[in-house]
Write a protein that holds these residues in place. Structure first.
Motif, PDB file in Angstrom:
ATOM      1  N   ALA A 162      32.726  35.083  25.215  1.00 17.86           N
ATOM      2  CA  ALA A 162      31.796  35.030  26.340  1.00 17.86           C
ATOM      3  C   ALA A 162      30.428  34.522  25.888  1.00 17.86           C
ATOM      4  O   ALA A 162      29.804  33.675  26.544  1.00 17.86           O
ATOM      5  CB  ALA A 162      31.669  36.412  26.971  1.00 17.86           C
ATOM      6  N   VAL A 174      32.048  33.285  36.792  1.00 21.25           N
ATOM      7  CA  VAL A 174      33.084  33.483  35.795  1.00 21.25           C
ATOM      8  C   VAL A 174      34.350  33.951  36.488  1.00 21.25           C
ATOM      9  O   VAL A 174      34.302  34.798  37.382  1.00 21.25           O
ATOM     10  CB  VAL A 174      32.640  34.484  34.703  1.00 21.25           C
ATOM     11  CG1 VAL A 174      32.291  35.851  35.291  1.00 21.25           C
ATOM     12  CG2 VAL A 174      33.709  34.633  33.612  1.00 21.25           C
ATOM     13  N   SER A 175      35.485  33.378  36.111  1.00 18.02           N
ATOM     14  CA  SER A 175      36.771  33.849  36.630  1.00 18.02           C
ATOM     15  C   SER A 175      37.283  34.966  35.725  1.00 18.02           C
ATOM     16  O   SER A 175      36.848  35.108  34.585  1.00 18.02           O
ATOM     17  CB  SER A 175      37.766  32.692  36.708  1.00 18.02           C
ATOM     18  OG  SER A 175      37.911  32.065  35.441  1.00 18.02           O
ATOM     19  N   ALA A 184      36.652  38.081  36.108  1.00 18.79           N
ATOM     20  CA  ALA A 184      35.352  38.702  35.845  1.00 18.79           C
ATOM     21  C   ALA A 184      35.440  40.135  35.345  1.00 18.79           C
ATOM     22  O   ALA A 184      34.537  40.606  34.658  1.00 18.79           O
ATOM     23  CB  ALA A 184      34.489  38.649  37.112  1.00 18.79           C
ATOM     24  N   GLY A 197      35.096  38.360  30.765  1.00 20.31           N
ATOM     25  CA  GLY A 197      34.258  38.276  31.960  1.00 20.31           C
ATOM     26  C   GLY A 197      33.186  39.344  32.022  1.00 20.31           C
ATOM     27  O   GLY A 197      32.038  39.074  32.405  1.00 20.31           O
ATOM     28  N   SER A 198      33.532  40.574  31.652  1.00 21.63           N
ATOM     29  CA  SER A 198      32.560  41.664  31.715  1.00 21.63           C
ATOM     30  C   SER A 198      31.417  41.441  30.729  1.00 21.63           C
ATOM     31  O   SER A 198      30.246  41.669  31.044  1.00 21.63           O
ATOM     32  CB  SER A 198      33.240  43.008  31.475  1.00 21.63           C
ATOM     33  OG  SER A 198      33.923  43.025  30.245  1.00 21.63           O
ATOM     34  N   TYR A 224      30.463  38.520  29.573  1.00 20.25           N
ATOM     35  CA  TYR A 224      29.729  37.352  30.083  1.00 20.25           C
ATOM     36  C   TYR A 224      28.689  37.783  31.115  1.00 20.25           C
ATOM     37  O   TYR A 224      27.545  37.320  31.102  1.00 20.25           O
ATOM     38  CB  TYR A 224      30.741  36.384  30.702  1.00 20.25           C
ATOM     39  CG  TYR A 224      30.170  35.170  31.390  1.00 20.25           C
ATOM     40  CD1 TYR A 224      29.944  33.984  30.692  1.00 20.25           C
ATOM     41  CD2 TYR A 224      29.897  35.174  32.761  1.00 20.25           C
ATOM     42  CE1 TYR A 224      29.458  32.855  31.336  1.00 20.25           C
ATOM     43  CE2 TYR A 224      29.411  34.054  33.409  1.00 20.25           C
ATOM     44  CZ  TYR A 224      29.188  32.892  32.688  1.00 20.25           C
ATOM     45  OH  TYR A 224      28.710  31.773  33.329  1.00 20.25           O
ATOM     46  N   GLY A 255      31.067  36.899  40.092  1.00 21.03           N
ATOM     47  CA  GLY A 255      32.382  36.971  39.490  1.00 21.03           C
ATOM     48  C   GLY A 255      33.490  36.636  40.466  1.00 21.03           C
ATOM     49  O   GLY A 255      33.303  36.705  41.684  1.00 21.03           O
ATOM     50  N   CYS A 302      30.924  39.566  43.778  1.00 21.13           N
ATOM     51  CA  CYS A 302      32.252  39.289  43.220  1.00 21.13           C
ATOM     52  C   CYS A 302      33.190  38.952  44.369  1.00 21.13           C
ATOM     53  O   CYS A 302      33.179  39.615  45.416  1.00 21.13           O
ATOM     54  CB  CYS A 302      32.782  40.490  42.443  1.00 21.13           C
ATOM     55  SG  CYS A 302      34.335  40.140  41.562  1.00 21.13           S
ATOM     56  N   ASN A 310      38.440  31.006  32.851  1.00 22.79           N
ATOM     57  CA  ASN A 310      39.522  31.695  32.147  1.00 22.79           C
ATOM     58  C   ASN A 310      40.884  31.449  32.787  1.00 22.79           C
ATOM     59  O   ASN A 310      41.902  31.829  32.213  1.00 22.79           O
ATOM     60  CB  ASN A 310      39.269  33.209  32.158  1.00 22.79           C
ATOM     61  CG  ASN A 310      38.143  33.632  31.241  1.00 22.79           C
ATOM     62  OD1 ASN A 310      38.144  33.313  30.067  1.00 22.79           O
ATOM     63  ND2 ASN A 310      37.173  34.344  31.786  1.00 22.79           N
TER      64      ASN A 310
END
Length: 338
Positions: A136, A154-155, A157, A162-163, A165, A178, A198, A228
């Motif tokens: 990330a 971010v995919s 997420a 993702g977390s 990032y 997200g 999100c 991702n």
């Protein structure tokens, strides 16, 4: 402590991977030679990249050999050592693979690293303060390189990458949006990880519908995106990108079973003068110390609260891994071995 249980890759998948591709075996633990360390694994990591290694086709890494222990990162405790830098009781991270014990040549640079569990739980060194976290960090800092006030997405997420990032992007003053699968995951991303919004991709039947939701969540467009998943998600994001957007491509989990992933609007790469860069984090070891330092601080201060899905026992690893590929995990997928 003379028998080691291991999971081998027994045969290669024909299309979708199945439990039948793996084999659980017993093997003796060999006597240590000079420079070697015996590690008892407490947790092992399951990661999407492993699916690509199961194939024999050309990729950025050599295929997982048949009849050998499945590749994978592990954390655990040194139980015996014939190396001066390691002693029994040391907490360590390495690439021990899908097995209960590993014998490691500690003279190999980077083969084994001691970790401090005072403020960071041992398991997090496989997730937020490990390879996924550094992944990330590299994609955000070295490829997207956002300015404060920019919007980044971010995919996957809610996952391990993702977390991390999201926490890293918020620390840089970004608006962070997200994309995740399911209301529970989206609630976690916003309420616990601190994302600004999100979007549940499962509520959308095609990329145009998902892109409309992204327009509402990103009123000023998207300046940077971390991919991702690929497929419909990437198509939706590209419709919302601003001029000179940057996209870091880390994973294409939508196509790990061998299905092609056509892109709906590749002309947008030219129209928006996009920078799209794929990367493999193990090729950038020079950034790991800086990245791990920042990630460890975020976890230690509570600014990053990673979630984990934990399967119990080595025998549970294949089912947990197949579930990961279908998005059944919530956060970092681990297997607990002790």
């Amino acid at each position: 402590m003379t028998i080691n249980h291991q999971i081998l890759l027994d045969n290669r998948p024909q299309g979708e991977a199945t439990v039948a591709n793996f084999k659980l075996v017993e093997a003796p633990i060999p006597a240590l030679q000079d420079g070697q360390v015996l590690v008892k694994h407490h947790f092992m990591s399951l990661d999407p990249y492993m699916r690509g290694r199961m194939n024999e086709s050309k990729s950025y890494a050599v295929p997982q050999p048949l009849g050998q222990v499945m590749i994978g990162a592990t954390v655990g405790e040194v139980v015996d050592s014939l190396h001066p830098k390691f002693k029994a009781g040391d907490q360590v991270v390495g690439m021990g693979g899908w097995q209960e014990y590993s014998v490691v040549d500690a003279n190999v640079l980077g083969a084994l690293r001691k970790v401090d569990t005072t403020h960071v739980p041992l398991s997090h060194y496989l997730g937020a303060v490990g390879m996924p976290g550094v992944t990330a960090w590299y994609g955000l800092v070295k490829i997207i390189n956002p300015k404060a006030g920019e919007t980044v997405t971010v995919s996957a997420a809610s996952g391990a990458v993702g977390s991390a990032y999201g926490a890293l992007a918020k620390a840089r003053g970004c608006r962070v949006v997200g994309i995740a699968g399911g209301k529970d995951k989206c609630d976690y991303v916003v309420n616990e990880l601190g994302f600004d919004a999100c979007i549940d991709y499962k509520e959308h039947k095609d990329y145009l519908s998902l892109s409309k939701a992204l327009r509402e969540a990103c009123p000023n467009g998207i300046d940077g995106h971390f991919e991702n998943v690929g497929g419909m998600v990437l198509d939706a994001v590209m419709l919302r990108t601003n001029a000179f957007a940057r996209i870091a491509v880390c994973g294409m989990i939508a196509g790990y079973d061998g299905a092609p992933l056509p892109m709906a609007n590749p002309a947008l790469i030219l129209v928006n003068r996009m920078k799209i860069e794929g990367f493999i984090v193990s090729e950038h070891m020079e950034v790991w110390p800086e990245a791990l330092n920042e990630l460890g601080t975020l976890v230690g201060t509570g600014k990053l609260r990673p979630r984990e899905s934990v399967a119990q026992g080595l025998a549970a690893a294949p089912e947990a891994f197949l579930g990961l590929l279908k998005g059944k995990n919530f956060g970092k997928q681990l297997v607990k071995l002790v």
